[in-house]
Scaffold this motif. Structure first.
Motif, PDB file in Angstrom:
ATOM      1  N   UNK A  84       0.813  -1.564   0.239  1.00  0.00           N
ATOM      2  CA  UNK A  84       0.412   0.027   0.179  1.00  0.00           C
ATOM      3  C   UNK A  84       0.561   0.855   0.010  1.00  0.00           C
ATOM      4  N   UNK A  85       1.999   1.495   0.777  1.00  0.00           N
ATOM      5  CA  UNK A  85       2.290   2.826   1.059  1.00  0.00           C
ATOM      6  C   UNK A  85       2.802   2.468  -0.363  1.00  0.00           C
ATOM      7  N   UNK A  86       3.859   2.160  -1.312  1.00  0.00           N
ATOM      8  CA  UNK A  86       4.376   1.827  -3.062  1.00  0.00           C
ATOM      9  C   UNK A  86       3.450   2.606  -3.409  1.00  0.00           C
TER      10      UNK A  86
ATOM     11  N   UNK B 159       0.624   7.165  -7.136  1.00  0.00           N
ATOM     12  CA  UNK B 159      -0.177   7.399  -7.587  1.00  0.00           C
ATOM     13  C   UNK B 159      -0.237   9.253  -6.822  1.00  0.00           C
ATOM     14  N   UNK B 160       0.415   9.267  -6.151  1.00  0.00           N
ATOM     15  CA  UNK B 160       0.741  11.118  -5.938  1.00  0.00           C
ATOM     16  C   UNK B 160       1.905  11.499  -6.483  1.00  0.00           C
ATOM     17  N   UNK B 161       2.379  11.112  -6.869  1.00  0.00           N
ATOM     18  CA  UNK B 161       3.496  11.443  -8.358  1.00  0.00           C
ATOM     19  C   UNK B 161       2.766  11.354  -9.027  1.00  0.00           C
TER      20      UNK B 161
ATOM     21  N   UNK C 296      -2.480  21.969  -1.733  1.00  0.00           N
ATOM     22  CA  UNK C 296      -1.897  20.739  -1.654  1.00  0.00           C
ATOM     23  C   UNK C 296      -2.358  19.824  -0.496  1.00  0.00           C
ATOM     24  N   UNK C 297      -3.596  19.370  -0.405  1.00  0.00           N
ATOM     25  CA  UNK C 297      -4.311  17.897   0.451  1.00  0.00           C
ATOM     26  C   UNK C 297      -4.194  16.720   0.833  1.00  0.00           C
ATOM     27  N   UNK C 298      -3.379  16.328   1.490  1.00  0.00           N
ATOM     28  CA  UNK C 298      -3.790  15.004   0.986  1.00  0.00           C
ATOM     29  C   UNK C 298      -3.825  13.794   2.094  1.00  0.00           C
TER      30      UNK C 298
ATOM     31  N   UNK D 253       8.255  15.686  -1.398  1.00  0.00           N
ATOM     32  CA  UNK D 253       7.504  15.861  -0.517  1.00  0.00           C
ATOM     33  C   UNK D 253       6.619  15.319  -0.067  1.00  0.00           C
ATOM     34  N   UNK D 254       5.745  15.644  -1.158  1.00  0.00           N
ATOM     35  CA  UNK D 254       4.416  15.007  -1.313  1.00  0.00           C
ATOM     36  C   UNK D 254       4.036  13.133  -0.865  1.00  0.00           C
ATOM     37  N   UNK D 255       5.435  12.517  -1.554  1.00  0.00           N
ATOM     38  CA  UNK D 255       5.603  11.392  -2.044  1.00  0.00           C
ATOM     39  C   UNK D 255       6.088  11.199  -0.231  1.00  0.00           C
ATOM     40  N   UNK D 256       6.745  11.355   0.493  1.00  0.00           N
ATOM     41  CA  UNK D 256       7.810  10.935   1.757  1.00  0.00           C
ATOM     42  C   UNK D 256       6.780  11.270   2.346  1.00  0.00           C
TER      43      UNK D 256
END
Length: 154
Positions: free
Chosen positions: A36-38, A43-45, A91-93, A59-62
């Motif tokens: 799931x983390x990968x 997906x975010x990238x 941007x909110x994740x 930063x967002x993927x980390x």
């Protein structure tokens, strides 16, 4: 889609970033597994590269990886939901899971401990972070989110 419904990607083949009046929201539901983390990171990238926010990808993927890893390791249920919302100037994740238990804190432990750094990393990298009661669809008990400022903001 037929020829009358193809999206207009402009002359360069990429869509422009959203304006202040039009948020972009992308959602991914994932089985809660070690992969799931990968999958969430990728997906975010993909989303950020597609909408012109390449500057936020690292930063967002980390941060996404840390939240998805916490959901995998500590949550309940068999799935999680990732929500990416781009609404200028932010941007909110968010990562939602079935556990009602809130995170215990965001700190970077001393020494070289292998665990317990996730939210400390998010707190150090993100402009803001926090928790939410449930998700917009009502399927998950809580969410953990972070925000990054988008290009051109203070």
């Amino acid at each position: 889609m037929g020829p009358d419904h193809e999206p207009d990607d402009g002359p360069t083949g990429s869509s422009p970033a959203p304006g202040p009046e039009e948020p972009y929201v992308y959602t991914l539901q994932s089985t809660r597994r070690a992969t799931s983390p990968k999958i969430c990171r990728d997906f975010v990238a993909c989303v950020l590269n597609s909408v012109g926010h390449e500057d936020l990808v690292d930063t967002a993927t980390a941060c996404t990886s840390e939240l998805a890893t916490n959901a995998y390791l500590h949550a309940e249920g068999d799935s999680l939901m990732l929500r990416v919302m781009i609404e200028q100037p932010r941007l909110r994740i968010s990562v939602y899971d079935a556990s009602t238990e809130l995170p215990t804190g965001a700190y970077l432990p001393a020494g070289d401990r292998m665990y317990g750094r996730g939210l400390g990393v998010v707190a150090a990298l993100a402009d803001e972070w926090g928790t939410a009661d449930g998700d917009p669809t009502g399927m998950y008990a809580k969410g953990v989110w972070f925000e990054l400022r988008t290009r051109g903001t203070a």
